[in-house]
Design a protein around this motif. Sequence first.
Motif, PDB file in Angstrom:
ATOM      1  N   ARG A 143      -3.168  29.959  21.032  1.00  0.00           N
ATOM      2  CA  ARG A 143      -2.123  30.507  21.901  1.00  0.00           C
ATOM      3  C   ARG A 143      -1.669  29.458  22.915  1.00  0.00           C
ATOM      4  O   ARG A 143      -0.471  29.307  23.173  1.00  0.00           O
ATOM      5  CB  ARG A 143      -2.640  31.764  22.617  1.00  0.00           C
ATOM      6  CG  ARG A 143      -3.046  32.892  21.674  1.00  0.00           C
ATOM      7  CD  ARG A 143      -3.783  33.991  22.426  1.00  0.00           C
ATOM      8  NE  ARG A 143      -4.322  35.033  21.570  1.00  0.00           N
ATOM      9  CZ  ARG A 143      -5.491  34.950  20.926  1.00  0.00           C
ATOM     10  NH1 ARG A 143      -6.226  33.855  21.052  1.00  0.00           N
ATOM     11  NH2 ARG A 143      -5.900  35.953  20.171  1.00  0.00           N
ATOM     12  N   SER A 146       0.428  26.853  21.171  1.00  0.00           N
ATOM     13  CA  SER A 146       1.759  27.368  20.854  1.00  0.00           C
ATOM     14  C   SER A 146       2.683  27.329  22.066  1.00  0.00           C
ATOM     15  O   SER A 146       3.856  26.935  21.956  1.00  0.00           O
ATOM     16  CB  SER A 146       1.647  28.803  20.327  1.00  0.00           C
ATOM     17  OG  SER A 146       2.912  29.340  20.041  1.00  0.00           O
ATOM     18  N   GLU A 165       1.457  21.072  15.729  1.00  0.00           N
ATOM     19  CA  GLU A 165       0.333  22.001  15.645  1.00  0.00           C
ATOM     20  C   GLU A 165      -0.270  21.957  14.241  1.00  0.00           C
ATOM     21  O   GLU A 165       0.400  21.659  13.267  1.00  0.00           O
ATOM     22  CB  GLU A 165       0.811  23.416  15.957  1.00  0.00           C
ATOM     23  CG  GLU A 165       1.334  23.590  17.379  1.00  0.00           C
ATOM     24  CD  GLU A 165       1.797  25.006  17.638  1.00  0.00           C
ATOM     25  OE1 GLU A 165       0.942  25.848  18.002  1.00  0.00           O
ATOM     26  OE2 GLU A 165       2.996  25.270  17.457  1.00  0.00           O
TER      27      GLU A 165
END
Length: 453
Positions: A143, A146, A165
């Motif tokens: 998270r 992101s 990522e």
Amino acid sequence: MYETLLAVQKEHVFTGATKAVAYRKQQLQKLKTMLQTYEKELLSALRADLNKQEPEARMVEMAFLHQEIDLALESIDEWVKPMKVKTPTSHAGSKSWVATEPYGSVLIISPWNYPIQLTFAPLIGALAAGNAAVLKPSELTPRTSSIMAAAVRATFPKELVTVVEGDAKTAETLLNLPFDSIFFTGSAAVGKIVLEKAAKHMTPCTLELGGKSPVIVDGEAKLKLAAKRIAWGKFLNAGQTCIAPDYALVDEDVYEPFLEQLKTQTYTLFSDKTKEGTYTQIVNDKHFERLRRYLDNGHIALGGQISPQARLMSPTILTNVPWDAPIMQEEIFGPILPVFRYKTPAEAIQKVRSLPNPLALYVFSENERVQRLFTEQLSFGGGCINDTLMHAANPYLPFGGKGASGIGAYHGYESFRTFSHQKSLLKQSTTFDVPFRYKQGKIANTFIRNICK
């Protein structure tokens, strides 16, 4: 795909746009604004990934970054100035200096334990030095990664800064590319892989690793204050800090009273968090299980409570741990502190030397001779006298390891140097030409002999 990204970034640096000081300042200011704009989302993501609470996260993740950016903005005009150096008499008529230039496109691979700080702190140095950068955050804090990726996309063009990522395979793919510099923070095991990959392209590499960082408590230490600062430095972030005290060596004359103070201070600082469930989580089940097995390596003097489903482990103090126990074979990286006795300073030094060079070392003593003994006789990356962790929060101090704990350093000016090539230059006069180098004779030989005396 990544080959194209790397080519685009290198081309951007080749245009010379990133060399302008005004451009670098602009990017640093954009980074600062980005951190302010996305702070709430970043802190929320940290809580979701690690159960890291907002006050702690703001202190250990965000505050340091703003301090680093402010220092870079204030200092970059001085940092980029060519440094004049002396020129020997044998080079009559010339002058010499060292100029800095950006490496180009740099790869920054960051870990999960302080995902925001350890991603963007190296980026500050990279931007200040005029580089483009590819950031690869950890997949173990998805998270947070992101949100960082979204923030960077909204702030910087991809030819300057891009977040990629992905898992270990993604990192491996990136490491196979000919980046101009690599900056890695993580374990020694993965650091060796990074170094091996970098060698194929002769890529300069900075490795920020870890190790078993000792804290030594002398018989003349202020025990209550030492215990408080050690407990804070060890159990902050559930012990998942590369420079956290890994084990304690305590003078046998003060072992018992120190242990009681350590138990008291640890309970005072962290009991409410563990009861409320607001203590930082262990990052995943694999690491939790590894730490759980360590609880059997000694006597639990304090703590030892676990919640496998929530991946929570209370701050734990272990005594009666064999020196060759599994917990002493690798960096603990969790909320467990083994406490050992030592009879003499020589014994403490021998124990520390029996392990690879640590990233940090901490000495608690009111005796300056003892302070000098341990800090001068032992090899380590950096450390504190009568404190823990705080040397890493000083942007005026280089931060890095030695040997197994790391290669290279950063923070403040050292970050600028890490991401800059030092270009040596000499400018020779054309108004005259010293003939000695073209034809050796009696006068030339006499001149050379005089230089060699």
